[in-house]
Every structure is written in structure tokens, then in C-alpha cells.
Design a protein around this motif. Structure first.
Motif, PDB file in Angstrom:
ATOM      1  N   SER A 164       0.779  -1.122  -0.027  1.00 19.14           N
ATOM      2  CA  SER A 164       0.091   0.035   0.097  1.00 19.14           C
ATOM      3  C   SER A 164       0.734   1.184  -0.005  1.00 19.14           C
ATOM      4  O   SER A 164       2.043   1.199   0.463  1.00 19.14           O
ATOM      5  N   LYS A 165       0.307   2.306  -0.590  1.00 16.90           N
ATOM      6  CA  LYS A 165       1.160   3.652  -0.544  1.00 16.90           C
ATOM      7  C   LYS A 165       1.206   4.375   0.628  1.00 16.90           C
ATOM      8  O   LYS A 165       0.136   4.378   1.285  1.00 16.90           O
ATOM      9  N   LEU A 166       2.186   4.703   0.974  1.00 18.94           N
ATOM     10  CA  LEU A 166       2.324   5.544   2.380  1.00 18.94           C
ATOM     11  C   LEU A 166       1.550   6.849   2.155  1.00 18.94           C
ATOM     12  O   LEU A 166       1.606   7.670   1.285  1.00 18.94           O
ATOM     13  N   GLN A 167       0.822   7.247   3.177  1.00 18.63           N
ATOM     14  CA  GLN A 167      -0.301   8.237   3.118  1.00 18.63           C
ATOM     15  C   GLN A 167       0.480   8.874   4.209  1.00 18.63           C
ATOM     16  O   GLN A 167       0.431   8.771   5.467  1.00 18.63           O
ATOM     17  N   LEU A 168       1.050  10.351   3.846  1.00 21.23           N
ATOM     18  CA  LEU A 168       1.533  11.131   4.807  1.00 21.23           C
ATOM     19  C   LEU A 168       0.467  12.145   5.563  1.00 21.23           C
ATOM     20  O   LEU A 168      -0.574  12.267   4.646  1.00 21.23           O
ATOM     21  N   PRO A 169       0.477  12.502   6.709  1.00 21.88           N
ATOM     22  CA  PRO A 169      -0.838  13.105   7.314  1.00 21.88           C
ATOM     23  C   PRO A 169      -0.705  14.490   6.950  1.00 21.88           C
ATOM     24  O   PRO A 169       0.407  15.207   6.489  1.00 21.88           O
ATOM     25  N   ALA A 170      -1.898  15.192   6.842  1.00 22.96           N
ATOM     26  CA  ALA A 170      -1.902  16.465   6.373  1.00 22.96           C
ATOM     27  C   ALA A 170      -1.388  17.467   7.514  1.00 22.96           C
ATOM     28  O   ALA A 170      -1.559  17.047   8.601  1.00 22.96           O
ATOM     29  N   ASP A 171      -1.018  18.640   6.802  1.00 26.70           N
ATOM     30  CA  ASP A 171      -0.459  19.492   7.791  1.00 26.70           C
ATOM     31  C   ASP A 171      -1.609  20.119   8.594  1.00 26.70           C
ATOM     32  O   ASP A 171      -2.262  20.759   8.208  1.00 26.70           O
ATOM     33  N   ASP A 172      -1.631  20.150   9.862  1.00 28.32           N
ATOM     34  CA  ASP A 172      -2.742  20.617  10.704  1.00 28.32           C
ATOM     35  C   ASP A 172      -2.431  21.909  11.578  1.00 28.32           C
ATOM     36  O   ASP A 172      -3.116  22.403  12.487  1.00 28.32           O
ATOM     37  N   SER A 173      -1.107  22.491  11.178  1.00 30.44           N
ATOM     38  CA  SER A 173      -0.820  23.648  12.085  1.00 30.44           C
ATOM     39  C   SER A 173      -1.492  24.930  11.561  1.00 30.44           C
ATOM     40  O   SER A 173      -2.087  24.882  10.509  1.00 30.44           O
ATOM     41  N   VAL A 174      -1.482  25.679  12.637  1.00 29.71           N
ATOM     42  CA  VAL A 174      -2.183  27.022  12.206  1.00 29.71           C
ATOM     43  C   VAL A 174      -1.123  28.176  12.656  1.00 29.71           C
ATOM     44  O   VAL A 174      -0.404  28.061  13.349  1.00 29.71           O
ATOM     45  N   THR A 175      -1.476  29.231  11.993  1.00 31.45           N
ATOM     46  CA  THR A 175      -0.791  30.432  12.395  1.00 31.45           C
ATOM     47  C   THR A 175      -1.592  31.460  13.670  1.00 31.45           C
ATOM     48  O   THR A 175      -2.542  31.779  12.845  1.00 31.45           O
ATOM     49  N   LEU A 176      -0.966  31.730  14.580  1.00 29.70           N
ATOM     50  CA  LEU A 176      -1.764  32.422  15.554  1.00 29.70           C
ATOM     51  C   LEU A 176      -0.970  33.616  16.009  1.00 29.70           C
ATOM     52  O   LEU A 176       0.394  33.591  16.167  1.00 29.70           O
ATOM     53  N   ILE A 177      -1.382  34.660  16.469  1.00 27.87           N
ATOM     54  CA  ILE A 177      -1.037  35.811  17.082  1.00 27.87           C
ATOM     55  C   ILE A 177      -0.850  35.770  18.278  1.00 27.87           C
ATOM     56  O   ILE A 177      -2.004  35.470  18.970  1.00 27.87           O
ATOM     57  N   VAL A 178       0.226  36.192  19.103  1.00 28.29           N
ATOM     58  CA  VAL A 178       0.195  35.989  20.613  1.00 28.29           C
ATOM     59  C   VAL A 178       0.498  37.352  21.126  1.00 28.29           C
ATOM     60  O   VAL A 178       1.025  38.578  20.545  1.00 28.29           O
ATOM     61  N   SER A 179      -0.370  37.737  21.947  1.00 27.88           N
ATOM     62  CA  SER A 179      -0.541  38.920  22.737  1.00 27.88           C
ATOM     63  C   SER A 179      -0.561  38.749  24.235  1.00 27.88           C
ATOM     64  O   SER A 179      -0.691  37.398  24.647  1.00 27.88           O
ATOM     65  N   HIS A 180      -0.219  39.681  25.134  1.00 27.19           N
ATOM     66  CA  HIS A 180       0.127  39.565  26.712  1.00 27.19           C
ATOM     67  C   HIS A 180      -0.603  40.421  27.280  1.00 27.19           C
ATOM     68  O   HIS A 180      -0.588  41.788  27.007  1.00 27.19           O
ATOM     69  N   SER A 181      -1.354  40.291  28.403  1.00 29.41           N
ATOM     70  CA  SER A 181      -1.888  41.360  29.458  1.00 29.41           C
ATOM     71  C   SER A 181      -1.008  42.138  29.950  1.00 29.41           C
ATOM     72  O   SER A 181      -1.617  43.484  30.152  1.00 29.41           O
ATOM     73  N   ASN A 182       0.076  42.148  30.202  1.00 28.86           N
ATOM     74  CA  ASN A 182       0.932  42.864  30.649  1.00 28.86           C
ATOM     75  C   ASN A 182       1.963  43.851  29.843  1.00 28.86           C
ATOM     76  O   ASN A 182       2.649  44.670  30.110  1.00 28.86           O
ATOM     77  N   LEU A 183       2.098  43.129  28.454  1.00 31.52           N
ATOM     78  CA  LEU A 183       3.180  43.628  27.467  1.00 31.52           C
ATOM     79  C   LEU A 183       2.276  44.351  26.175  1.00 31.52           C
ATOM     80  O   LEU A 183       2.026  43.397  25.520  1.00 31.52           O
ATOM     81  N   THR A 184       2.054  45.450  26.518  1.00 38.69           N
ATOM     82  CA  THR A 184       0.844  46.128  25.448  1.00 38.69           C
ATOM     83  C   THR A 184       1.419  46.100  24.174  1.00 38.69           C
ATOM     84  O   THR A 184       0.718  46.261  23.157  1.00 38.69           O
ATOM     85  N   SER A 185       2.830  46.200  24.045  1.00 40.26           N
ATOM     86  CA  SER A 185       3.310  46.508  22.524  1.00 40.26           C
ATOM     87  C   SER A 185       3.829  45.029  22.113  1.00 40.26           C
ATOM     88  O   SER A 185       4.507  44.924  21.094  1.00 40.26           O
ATOM     89  N   PHE A 186       3.721  43.943  23.069  1.00 37.97           N
ATOM     90  CA  PHE A 186       4.245  42.672  22.472  1.00 37.97           C
ATOM     91  C   PHE A 186       3.328  42.033  21.555  1.00 37.97           C
ATOM     92  O   PHE A 186       2.003  42.019  21.718  1.00 37.97           O
ATOM     93  N   SER A 187       3.858  41.452  20.414  1.00 40.32           N
ATOM     94  CA  SER A 187       2.924  40.783  19.462  1.00 40.32           C
ATOM     95  C   SER A 187       3.858  39.919  18.649  1.00 40.32           C
ATOM     96  O   SER A 187       5.031  40.178  18.223  1.00 40.32           O
ATOM     97  N   SER A 188       3.513  38.728  18.440  1.00 43.65           N
ATOM     98  CA  SER A 188       4.268  37.642  17.826  1.00 43.65           C
ATOM     99  C   SER A 188       3.591  36.696  17.083  1.00 43.65           C
ATOM    100  O   SER A 188       2.669  36.093  17.594  1.00 43.65           O
ATOM    101  N   ASP A 189       3.800  36.190  16.000  1.00 38.22           N
ATOM    102  CA  ASP A 189       3.211  35.527  14.946  1.00 38.22           C
ATOM    103  C   ASP A 189       3.974  33.962  15.307  1.00 38.22           C
ATOM    104  O   ASP A 189       5.246  33.599  15.190  1.00 38.22           O
ATOM    105  N   VAL A 190       2.858  33.134  15.844  1.00 43.26           N
ATOM    106  CA  VAL A 190       3.727  31.409  15.814  1.00 43.26           C
ATOM    107  C   VAL A 190       2.667  30.532  15.022  1.00 43.26           C
ATOM    108  O   VAL A 190       1.611  30.689  15.007  1.00 43.26           O
ATOM    109  N   ARG A 191       3.489  29.591  14.444  1.00 46.55           N
ATOM    110  CA  ARG A 191       3.033  28.540  13.936  1.00 46.55           C
ATOM    111  C   ARG A 191       2.838  27.273  14.852  1.00 46.55           C
ATOM    112  O   ARG A 191       3.856  26.859  15.301  1.00 46.55           O
TER     113      ARG A 191
END
Length: 244
Positions: A3-30
Motif C-alpha cells: 500500500s502507498k504510504l499516506q502522509l498526514p496532512a499539515d494541521d498547523s495554524v498560525t496564531l498571533i500572541v499578545s500579553h496582558s502586561n506587555l501591550t506592545s508585544f505581538s508575535s506570530d507563531v505556527r
């Protein structure tokens, strides 16, 4: 027949991170949706300084509305149905946290080194003397013109068709436009087609067509955010260092 090997689909998402005490902090994470909430907190602790025990995570949609509290450490992120562009908001519950009080962001809370004008002028080389020299050569060279000149120098090393990475987030793509764009503001701009749908448009901004690319893959940024070089498309199945 094997049987042919079936690779799993990429299930990752890109999210934006913010912080309650760091108003200027913003980061994109996958992040993979199979990552547990606890493992996600561990990674975010290293990014922000908020301890896992003091961290509450909120999942918010593009409008900022709260979708869910990530309150079950053992379950995977997929249990909360995140989408690309959603926000992970960190709430720091520790009143004595290193992030509290604003000292990580407010430079007015940091004791500054000062030097008198007399002592500064005695320095062999300083910025004030350099600027006076430049103005004497070209009296009309103001700060905005200097900024334009710096951007033009950066653009000299960026060409349409170059592979590149764009900060923040080291997002990879191909340069599609380099030049001035009066509709966006003075100075020079670089248009990029991302390899993944991490952009904002299809190359048209404010009714002006700067380049063509699939919807959601295009972005136009200042040249200082673009680094050209040997940046091949990422393997979606590769476990890259720093990816969560």
C-alpha cells in the motif's frame, strides 16, 4: 502489492500572541493543533517570561472576541478549533510577575546615562558633529530625506524574483515589487508573495495593483523588514527548531 504510504496532512495554524502586561508585544507563531495546552504554555513561557503556573490562555477571533479559555492542560489545541489569524492572549495572573509594572516596556522607568553638552562636544566623533557635516554639504537633507535614502540603499539589494524572509515571523516568499508607492506613503516599499496564505491581499492595495498573487498571499512592507537570500520553501512536515 504494498500500500502507498499516506502522509498526514499539515494541521498547523498560525496564531498571533499578545500579553496582558506587555501591550506592545505581538508575535506570530505556527503551532500544530496536536500540541497540548501545557506544551504550548511551556513554549510561551520562554517567549514572554510568564510562568506556566501563572498563565491563563484565551483564544480570540480576528475581531478580538473571546472564543474559548484554554483551561485544560492535557488536551490538544485542536479541541478548541483554532483558525489561522486567531489570537492567543496570555493573561498573567501573578501580581509579582517580571512582566508586571511595565518596566519591560516603559523606558522611562529605566535609569538613563546622561552626559553634559560640554563633555559631548569634546568627544572626537559624535552624531551631532556628523549631522552638522552632512547638513553643511546638503542643507536640505532633513530626517525624512535621510530615511528615504536609507530605504533606497536597501532596495538596491532587493530585486523582483528574489527569495526572501519577512520579519516578524521569518515568513518566506518571493519578491514581486520594489519601488515607491505613493498610495501607501512616502519612501520605498517591497511587495512579497508568501509561500503560505499569511498575507493580506492579492497584490492590490487601496485600489492600486502592485503585483499579482493568490488572495491572502500578498504583503507590502518597508525594505528593512525584508532579507533576501537562499530561502527555499519550507517543508510542511519538517519539525523546525523554534516551531510550536
Amino acid at each position: 502489492m504494498a500500500s502507498k504510504l499516506q502522509l498526514p496532512a499539515d494541521d498547523s495554524v498560525t496564531l498571533i500572541v499578545s500579553h496582558s502586561n506587555l501591550t506592545s508585544f505581538s508575535s506570530d507563531v505556527r503551532v500544530s493543533q496536536q500540541t497540548t495546552v501545557e506544551a504550548l504554555k511551556e513554549k510561551l513561557w520562554k517567549k514572554t517570561g510568564t510562568s506556566v503556573a501563572s498563565m491563563r490562555l484565551e483564544l480570540r477571533d480576528e475581531t478580538g472576541a473571546r472564543v474559548a479559555d484554554l483551561d485544560r492542560d492535557a488536551v490538544p489545541l485542536a479541541a478548541y478549533s483554532p483558525y489561522d489569524g486567531y489570537r492567543l492572549h496570555i493573561v498573567d495572573l501573578d501580581p509579582s510577575s517580571v512582566t508586571s509594572g511595565g518596566w519591560l516596556e516603559d523606558t522611562s522607568l529605566v535609569e538613563k546615562y546622561t552626559i553634559s553638552d560640554e563633555a559631548y562636544d569634546k568627544l572626537g566623533t559624535n552624531f551631532r558633529k556628523f549631522k552638522e557635516k552632512m547638513v553643511s554639504k546638503n542643507p536640505i537633507l532633513d530626517d525624512k530625506q535621510q530615511s528615504d535614502n536609507q530605504m533606497e540603499e536597501l532596495c538596491a539589494n532587493i530585486k523582483v524574483g528574489d527569495r526572501c524572509e519577512v520579519e516578524p515571523g521569518a515568513k518566506r516568499g518571493t519578491v514581486k515589487f520594489v519601488g515607491k508607492a505613493e498610495a501607501l506613503g512616502r519612501g520605498f516599499w517591497v511587495g512579497v508573495q508568501y509561500d503560505e496564505p499569511l498575507g493580506k491581499h492579492d497584490g492590490m492595495v487601496k485600489g492600486v495593483r502592485f503585483f499579482d498573487c493568490p488572495q491572502g498571499h500578498g504583503v507590502i512592507v518597508r525594505p528593512e523588514k525584508v532579507k533576501v537570500g537562499d530561502f527555499p520553501e519550507r517543508d510542511p512536515f519538517e519539525d523546525e527548531e523554534g516551531e510550536i
